[in-house]
Enzyme design. Structure first.
Site, mmCIF file in Angstrom:
data_model
loop_
_atom_site.group_PDB
_atom_site.id
_atom_site.type_symbol
_atom_site.label_atom_id
_atom_site.label_comp_id
_atom_site.label_asym_id
_atom_site.label_seq_id
_atom_site.Cartn_x
_atom_site.Cartn_y
_atom_site.Cartn_z
ATOM 1 N N SER A 57 131.831 -32.995 -33.239
ATOM 2 C CA SER A 57 132.378 -31.926 -34.060
ATOM 3 C C SER A 57 132.574 -30.663 -33.219
ATOM 4 O O SER A 57 133.204 -30.705 -32.177
ATOM 5 C CB SER A 57 131.470 -31.685 -35.272
ATOM 6 O OG SER A 57 132.128 -30.891 -36.238
ATOM 7 N N ASP A 202 135.068 -36.517 -38.795
ATOM 8 C CA ASP A 202 133.935 -35.946 -38.065
ATOM 9 C C ASP A 202 132.809 -36.974 -37.894
ATOM 10 O O ASP A 202 132.444 -37.684 -38.829
ATOM 11 C CB ASP A 202 133.425 -34.747 -38.872
ATOM 12 C CG ASP A 202 132.527 -33.833 -38.063
ATOM 13 O OD1 ASP A 202 131.626 -34.336 -37.387
ATOM 14 O OD2 ASP A 202 132.737 -32.612 -38.132
#
Length: 709
Positions: A57, A202
């Site tokens: 991320s 993610d």
């Protein structure tokens, strides 16, 4: 003796253990991940080599950009200057939209969009990711297709979640920008990233702190950077989103704890006082990471290189950094629709003859996406060829923009309407559009327009339209409503027009209308009528501001000159201007006026004043006449500056107005009004609540949902 000593030193040097390889693992955390920059900065300042870097991320983004050879100082500048409000807000910059799309966002001031391709569906994310895709393209332009991310100045890995298999996937090769786009695709916020026919979001849920990944790269020592979030406030668990968010965080935290146990060194950054949307506080976040790393000074400095070795390590890393392109000489566009590929290529062609200018390229790509036909455009460079990849909207066109209108300018007579704007594209021609509006509730409206440009690149167009409507028309005597009429109109028209760039349009045409007005209750102030009108008209419209929901700067002008064949000429002009005077404050001014060149007769074609921005101390339609003027001056301020993934903002506004309606027997003088309101800019449109005070004892509270400015 000297020879013996030299042989001994050589033997010791040959038998010395090689330096331990160090990897840094960076976890995700949205804005909190900016703290990783400070960690890397401290390591460099203390000559501690980073041989490998892995992240998830925001940790993946910081790690990936560092892996391209950038210094921590360059990373600080990148996050400081990045337009996070646009990157996270989910909408294209208004000034990048084509004029037709500007009209849509002005008429329907919200960010909701549904698609009708294969049935009614929402986009797979609130943010299609075009803006972040462009920035990733720019930041990684020197590293298009790589056989291995080991070829970067610092070997790199990042983690994303494969939506189909439900497994974590480590990106080791390919287009670096695509890998970064995948690792930071927050589920439900960003549209899932596509790569090799797979969908990614993610990787935080499955592997937010990739210690194992860093170890597998060949590291002997793994430094894990943990972002310690603020304590949970029980008040945030009283809502559905709060419970879901906390539930996910519990799963993520459990995975992080396991990874920290497997790391050799853990740097814990205490981020109490920060939240995941604090991107404007990038310098403070980076400083927090720097300070936290310093607390591990005693153990970390055992890995510091001697000065000479450090200089050589940095030199070797810098030597692997690729320069940006010098120029481009050719453009290649990959798109599923050859027509769209041709249009984008023709747009970019003038840029293929000069020096490398990524800002100019991105501007043209955003304008291409601003037509509404594409989801994203991203680019890379191989040699001197600019490669552009287009991704179409999987769910549209056709587009459906939902509309909700609540007019509480008269608390005793709330008006609520709902509907949608539905647009088909490419009907009959590549750039043709068929746009339809349907509104039901307190007012009913159907309008349909077929818009056809003369050619694929022409600014001239023809438009045919039809409409039908039914709306309330209250009549006031003083401050009291004395009658309630319903006004119906049905008709059709045709125009020839010219688009003046992306911000303005000029039309000339004729409209035929059948309309009728019938009194429902109250005094017969005006007679019931039926009429048929033919109206040639000339219209000009300018939409050149920065935001269709709550503008902070820019202009809007609408002018209409008509000749009602059975009555005579009529003209009206409305102009608004916003001036940004501080980062969070704007002044605004407006002027409006209209005339039917005959102030003696009063009918349902009259102008009206009253309502939130047309003398809010007066009720909507309270002042009627055949000629008027209105002046406005006000101040608008963002009350709680900050970023929101959904683009939510809170504003306060205050304004004063003077106006005069001619032919209004009850108010022959100048009318005045002063007002204040709170405006919440939401993903679903503006919500407002205010109050106004005026002359002659006028005053009222107003509330509403829908277009305000």
């Amino acid at each position: 003796m000297r020879l013996l000593l030299l042989c001994l030193l050589a033997a010791l040097a040959a038998g010395a253990a090689p330096r331990k390889k160090i990897a840094v693992a960076l976890e995700g955390g949205s804005a909190l991940g900016i703290a990783h920059i400070g960690v890397l900065e401290w390591l460099e300042q203390h000559r501690i080599p980073v041989d490998y870097i892995a992240g998830t991320s925001m940790g993946g983004l910081v790690g990936g950009l560092y892996a391209t050879g950038r210094t921590p100082a360059e990373l600080r500048a990148i996050v400081k200057d990045a337009p996070w409000d646009r990157l996270l807000g989910g909408s294209m910059a208004f000034r990048d939209l084509s004029f037709r799309r500007r009209e849509d966002r002005t008429a329907v001031p919200n960010l909701l969009e549904l698609g009708l391709k294969g049935g009614v569906s929402l986009p797979s994310g609130l943010n299609l990711g075009h803006e972040i895709g462009l920035l990733l393209s720019r930041w990684t332009v020197s590293y298009p297709e790589l056989d291995s991310f080991d070829d970067l100045p610092t070997p790199f890995r990042c983690v994303a979640t494969n939506l189909v298999t439900g497994e974590a996937e480590v990106f080791r090769q390919g287009v670096l920008a695509d890998a970064l786009r995948a690792t930071m695709s927050l589920p439900g916020v960003f549209k899932p990233a596509k790569r090799d026919g797979k969908l990614y979001v993610d990787g935080a849920v499955l592997q937010n702190l990739p210690v194992d990944v860093a170890r597998q790269m060949g590291a002997d020592i793994v430094i894990a950077v943990h972002l310690a979030k603020p304590p949970v406030d029980p008040k945030t668990l009283n809502s559905f989103p709060g419970v879901i968010d906390r539930s996910i965080n519990i799963v993520v935290s459990a995975n992080e704890m396991r990874m920290m146990e497997r790391a050799d060194i853990v740097v814990t950054v205490n981020l109490a006082g920060f939240n995941t949307s604090d991107y404007p506080r990038s310098a403070e976040l980076a400083d927090a990471g720097h300070a936290a790393t310093g607390q591990k000074k005693n153990i970390l400095e055992t890995f510091a290189l001697p000065e000479a070795e450090w200089v050589e390590f940095q030199r070797a890393r810098a030597a692997r950094r690729r320069p940006e392109p010098a120029a481009i000489t050719n453009v290649k566009v990959e798109a599923a629709d050859p027509r769209q590929a041709r249009v984008v290529a023709e747009t970019l062609a003038p840029l293929a003859t000069g020096a490398w200018n990524p800002l100019a390229i991105e501007k043209e790509l955003s304008r291409a996406v601003g037509t509404g036909r594409l989801a994203t455009l991203r680019y890379s460079v191989r040699g001197s060829e600019l490669l552009v990849q287009a991704e179409e909207r999987s769910y549209a066109p056709p587009f459906l923009l939902p509309v909700l209108e609540i007019d509480g300018s008269d608390i005793e007579h709330f008006r609520v309407s709902a509907g949608a704007r539905l647009t088909w594209m490419g009907v009959g021609a590549a750039r043709a559009e068929w746009r339809n509006d349907i509104i039901v509730g307190s007012r009913y409206r159907f309008a349909s327009e077929y818009w056809l440009p003369f050619s694929d690149r022409s600014r001239f167009f023809a438009a045919g339209r039809a409409f039908a409507g039914d709306a309330a028309f209250p009549i006031y005597l003083g401050r009291a409503q004395v009658a309630h009429y319903r006004l119906r109109d049905t008709g059709f028209g045709a125009d020839i027009g010219y688009q003046l760039g992306r911000s303005a349009e000029l039309r000339a045409g004729i409209t035929t209308t059948w309309y009728a007005a019938r009194r429902r209750i109250g005094d017969p102030v005006l007679p019931n009528i039926k009429d048929h009108l033919n109206v040639p008209n000339l219209r000009f419209r300018l939409l050149d501001y920065d935001d269709p929901i709550v503008p902070r700067e820019g202009s809007r002008v609408e002018a209409n000159l008509a000749y009602v064949l059975s009555r005579g000429p009529q003209a009206e002009v409305q102009a608004n201007r916003f001036f940004r005077v501080s980062p969070h404050g704007s002044l605004f001014a407006a002027a409006a006026g209209g005339t039917a060149f005959d102030t003696r007769s009063l009918d349902f074609g009259s102008f009206s004043l009253g309502g939130p921005l047309r003398l809010p101390a007066y009720a909507t339609y309270e002042l009627l006449g055949r000629q008027y003027w209105l002046g406005t001056a006000g101040y608008l301020r963002e009350v709680r500056p900050g970023l929101s993934i959904l683009g939510t903002r809170l504003y306060g506004a205050a304004w004063a107005q003077l106006g005069k309606m001619y032919g209004q027997a009850n108010y022959p003088g100048v009318a005045a009004s002063a007002a204040g309101a709170m405006i919440i800019r939401t993903f679903a449109g503006p919500v407002y609540l205010g109050g106004a005070w005026g002359d002659r004892g006028h005053g009222r509270v107003f509330v509403g949902v829908g277009r305000f400015f």
